[in-house]
Design a protein around this motif. Structure first.
Motif, mmCIF file in Angstrom:
data_model
loop_
_atom_site.group_PDB
_atom_site.id
_atom_site.type_symbol
_atom_site.label_atom_id
_atom_site.label_comp_id
_atom_site.label_asym_id
_atom_site.label_seq_id
_atom_site.Cartn_x
_atom_site.Cartn_y
_atom_site.Cartn_z
ATOM 1 N N LYS A 132 6.847 -19.892 2.128
ATOM 2 C CA LYS A 132 6.342 -21.023 2.913
ATOM 3 C C LYS A 132 7.469 -21.771 3.608
ATOM 4 C CE LYS A 132 2.272 -21.866 0.027
ATOM 5 N NZ LYS A 132 1.645 -22.802 -0.947
ATOM 6 N N ARG A 133 8.632 -21.827 2.954
ATOM 7 C CA ARG A 133 9.771 -22.533 3.538
ATOM 8 C C ARG A 133 10.516 -21.690 4.556
ATOM 9 N NH1 ARG A 133 11.428 -23.780 -1.916
ATOM 10 N NH2 ARG A 133 13.207 -22.416 -1.558
ATOM 11 N N GLY A 134 10.164 -20.406 4.639
ATOM 12 C CA GLY A 134 10.898 -19.485 5.498
ATOM 13 C C GLY A 134 10.952 -19.976 6.933
ATOM 14 N N VAL A 135 12.095 -19.786 7.578
ATOM 15 C CA VAL A 135 12.291 -20.221 8.962
ATOM 16 C C VAL A 135 12.118 -19.045 9.888
ATOM 17 C CG1 VAL A 135 13.896 -21.256 10.595
ATOM 18 C CG2 VAL A 135 13.921 -21.959 8.203
ATOM 19 N N PRO A 136 11.281 -19.123 10.931
ATOM 20 C CA PRO A 136 11.125 -18.023 11.871
ATOM 21 C C PRO A 136 12.451 -17.670 12.522
ATOM 22 C CG PRO A 136 9.452 -19.717 12.240
ATOM 23 C CD PRO A 136 10.461 -20.294 11.292
ATOM 24 N N THR A 137 12.679 -16.363 12.782
ATOM 25 C CA THR A 137 13.932 -15.911 13.391
ATOM 26 C C THR A 137 13.825 -15.761 14.892
ATOM 27 O OG1 THR A 137 13.306 -13.607 13.023
ATOM 28 C CG2 THR A 137 14.601 -14.674 11.313
ATOM 29 N N GLY A 138 12.649 -15.862 15.444
ATOM 30 C CA GLY A 138 12.464 -15.628 16.867
ATOM 31 C C GLY A 138 12.279 -16.919 17.638
ATOM 32 N N PRO A 139 11.732 -16.845 18.862
ATOM 33 C CA PRO A 139 11.520 -18.040 19.668
ATOM 34 C C PRO A 139 10.424 -18.917 19.107
ATOM 35 C CG PRO A 139 10.490 -16.135 20.683
ATOM 36 C CD PRO A 139 11.277 -15.614 19.525
ATOM 37 N N VAL A 140 10.357 -20.155 19.593
ATOM 38 C CA VAL A 140 9.307 -21.061 19.148
ATOM 39 C C VAL A 140 7.953 -20.510 19.570
ATOM 40 C CG1 VAL A 140 8.369 -23.388 19.357
ATOM 41 C CG2 VAL A 140 10.841 -23.037 19.271
ATOM 42 N N ARG A 141 7.023 -20.484 18.638
ATOM 43 C CA ARG A 141 5.715 -19.896 18.919
ATOM 44 C C ARG A 141 4.608 -20.846 18.499
ATOM 45 N NH1 ARG A 141 8.562 -15.784 16.169
ATOM 46 N NH2 ARG A 141 9.310 -14.182 17.582
ATOM 47 N N THR A 142 3.447 -20.635 19.069
ATOM 48 C CA THR A 142 2.268 -21.395 18.694
ATOM 49 C C THR A 142 1.378 -20.488 17.858
ATOM 50 O OG1 THR A 142 2.359 -22.573 20.793
ATOM 51 C CG2 THR A 142 0.300 -22.697 19.546
ATOM 52 N N PRO A 143 1.271 -20.735 16.551
ATOM 53 C CA PRO A 143 0.494 -19.852 15.696
ATOM 54 C C PRO A 143 -0.998 -20.017 15.898
ATOM 55 C CG PRO A 143 1.267 -21.724 14.441
ATOM 56 C CD PRO A 143 1.863 -21.856 15.818
ATOM 57 N N GLY A 144 -1.727 -19.016 15.456
ATOM 58 C CA GLY A 144 -3.179 -19.081 15.462
ATOM 59 C C GLY A 144 -3.788 -18.826 16.814
ATOM 60 N N GLY A 145 -5.113 -18.863 16.848
ATOM 61 C CA GLY A 145 -5.840 -18.672 18.091
ATOM 62 C C GLY A 145 -5.858 -17.227 18.539
ATOM 63 N N GLU A 146 -6.026 -17.038 19.847
ATOM 64 C CA GLU A 146 -6.070 -15.696 20.405
ATOM 65 C C GLU A 146 -5.503 -15.714 21.814
ATOM 66 O OE1 GLU A 146 -10.362 -15.105 20.206
ATOM 67 O OE2 GLU A 146 -10.448 -15.273 22.389
ATOM 68 N N LYS A 155 -6.667 -11.459 18.377
ATOM 69 C CA LYS A 155 -6.866 -12.604 17.495
ATOM 70 C C LYS A 155 -5.674 -12.679 16.545
ATOM 71 C CE LYS A 155 -11.912 -12.310 17.723
ATOM 72 N NZ LYS A 155 -12.062 -13.529 18.518
ATOM 73 N N ILE A 156 -4.844 -13.684 16.740
ATOM 74 C CA ILE A 156 -3.576 -13.765 16.026
ATOM 75 C C ILE A 156 -3.782 -13.944 14.528
ATOM 76 C CG2 ILE A 156 -1.439 -15.091 15.793
ATOM 77 C CD1 ILE A 156 -1.691 -15.776 18.777
ATOM 78 N N ASP A 157 -4.659 -14.849 14.133
ATOM 79 C CA ASP A 157 -4.864 -15.110 12.705
ATOM 80 C C ASP A 157 -5.348 -13.871 11.959
ATOM 81 O OD1 ASP A 157 -6.133 -18.467 13.287
ATOM 82 O OD2 ASP A 157 -4.079 -17.719 13.009
ATOM 83 N N ALA A 182 2.295 -12.211 20.999
ATOM 84 C CA ALA A 182 1.156 -13.071 21.316
ATOM 85 C C ALA A 182 1.483 -14.533 21.033
ATOM 86 C CB ALA A 182 -0.069 -12.630 20.516
ATOM 87 N N GLU A 183 2.180 -14.807 19.937
ATOM 88 C CA GLU A 183 2.524 -16.189 19.593
ATOM 89 C C GLU A 183 3.495 -16.801 20.597
ATOM 90 O OE1 GLU A 183 1.981 -16.187 14.732
ATOM 91 O OE2 GLU A 183 3.981 -15.962 15.606
ATOM 92 N N ALA A 184 4.259 -15.950 21.284
ATOM 93 C CA ALA A 184 5.188 -16.456 22.297
ATOM 94 C C ALA A 184 4.461 -16.891 23.558
ATOM 95 C CB ALA A 184 6.231 -15.391 22.629
ATOM 96 N N ARG A 185 3.158 -16.554 23.660
ATOM 97 C CA ARG A 185 2.313 -16.994 24.781
ATOM 98 C C ARG A 185 2.931 -16.681 26.147
ATOM 99 N NH1 ARG A 185 -0.401 -18.156 20.606
ATOM 100 N NH2 ARG A 185 -2.267 -19.453 20.671
ATOM 101 N N GLY A 186 3.346 -15.441 26.321
ATOM 102 C CA GLY A 186 3.896 -15.023 27.599
ATOM 103 C C GLY A 186 5.399 -15.183 27.714
ATOM 104 N N GLY A 187 6.025 -15.801 26.713
ATOM 105 C CA GLY A 187 7.477 -15.969 26.732
ATOM 106 C C GLY A 187 8.194 -14.700 26.299
#
Length: 238
Positions: A132-146, A155-157, A182-187
């Motif tokens: 749970k404390r783990g830090v993502p190694t990639g770019p900032v992402r928006t979790p969830g949704g599709e 569907k990301i979740d 997908a979480e990068a939303r086009g980035g």
């Protein structure tokens, strides 16, 4: 370490946390593999550091459980190497219990330290906490949704890819890559982030090509899963 008696095997979902257990004691590996699986984890086991390194070429793990005392390269050696390229959560698991060893493990970059013998429930609590404390190694992402791209919806979740109303079968590794894109939303997503500090560039290229064969009309000239030269890849979402 008292492991509860076996339970009926349960089919784990693809999104269940994937843990790499590295211990040279076969009995401990088998007990940990069985117990963690019963608690909802996907588990890959390795008897030593070279085998762990080989396993990591094929999978991206959510956490590592490393024994310290192993022949050849020990757990400290491997944790130190992993920390050069990855921030994957690491739990050191060993018979050593003196404070110097605990300090050394934490200085190397381990997230937690659990001496043997241990209570299985404590192992699960500590493992869940560091994940749970783990830090993502990639770019900032928006979790969830599709996200949608062309006739496809992901569907990301749920890690589910659909073309119109039909489900598209994808592998666990393809799902992990597609989720990050997908979480990068086009980035742009860097190759190193997709590799998670484990897989080589060739492995990522193979997985990307497999995804393209499932989502592109002409995989050689992709519209949706695009290469960003010198960086990595991006998913051209609608």
């Amino acid at each position: 370490m008292a492991i509860p008696s076996p339970k009926p095997r349960v089919e784990l979902p693809d999104h269940a946390p994937h843990v790499l257990v590295v211990d040279d004691d076969r009995r401990v590996r088998e007990l940990l593999t069985r117990f963690l699986a019963e608690q909802g984890f996907r588990v890959t086991a390795a008897a030593d550091v070279p085998e762990a390194r080989a396993r990591s070429q094929s999978f991206v793990f959510d956490a590592l459980v490393l024994d310290v005392m192993m022949p050849g390269e020990n757990g400290f050696d491997y944790a130190r190497q992993v920390r050069e390229t990855s921030r994957v959560p690491i739990l050191m698991l060993t018979a050593r219990s003196n404070s110097n060893d605990r300090v050394m493990g934490l200085e190397i970059g381990a997230d937690d330290y659990l001496p043997k013998p241990f209570e299985p429930r404590e192992l699960i609590l500590r493992l869940n906490n560091i994940i749970k404390r783990g830090v993502p190694t990639g770019p900032v992402r928006t979790p969830g949704g599709e996200v949608s791209f062309g006739p496809f919806t992901y569907k990301i979740d749920r890690g589910e890819l659909r073309r119109d109303d039909e489900s598209v079968k994808i592998s666990e590794r393809e799902r992990e890559i597609l989720t990050m894109l997908a979480e990068a939303r086009g980035g742009n997503v860097e190759r190193d982030a997709l590799a998670g500090g484990w897989a080589g560039e060739r492995t990522i290229d193979v997985q990307i090509n497999r995804l393209r064969r499932k989502t592109e009309v002409d995989p050689a000239n992709p519209i949706y899963l695009q290469t960003v030269r010198g960086v990595g890849y991006r998913l051209a979402v609608d």
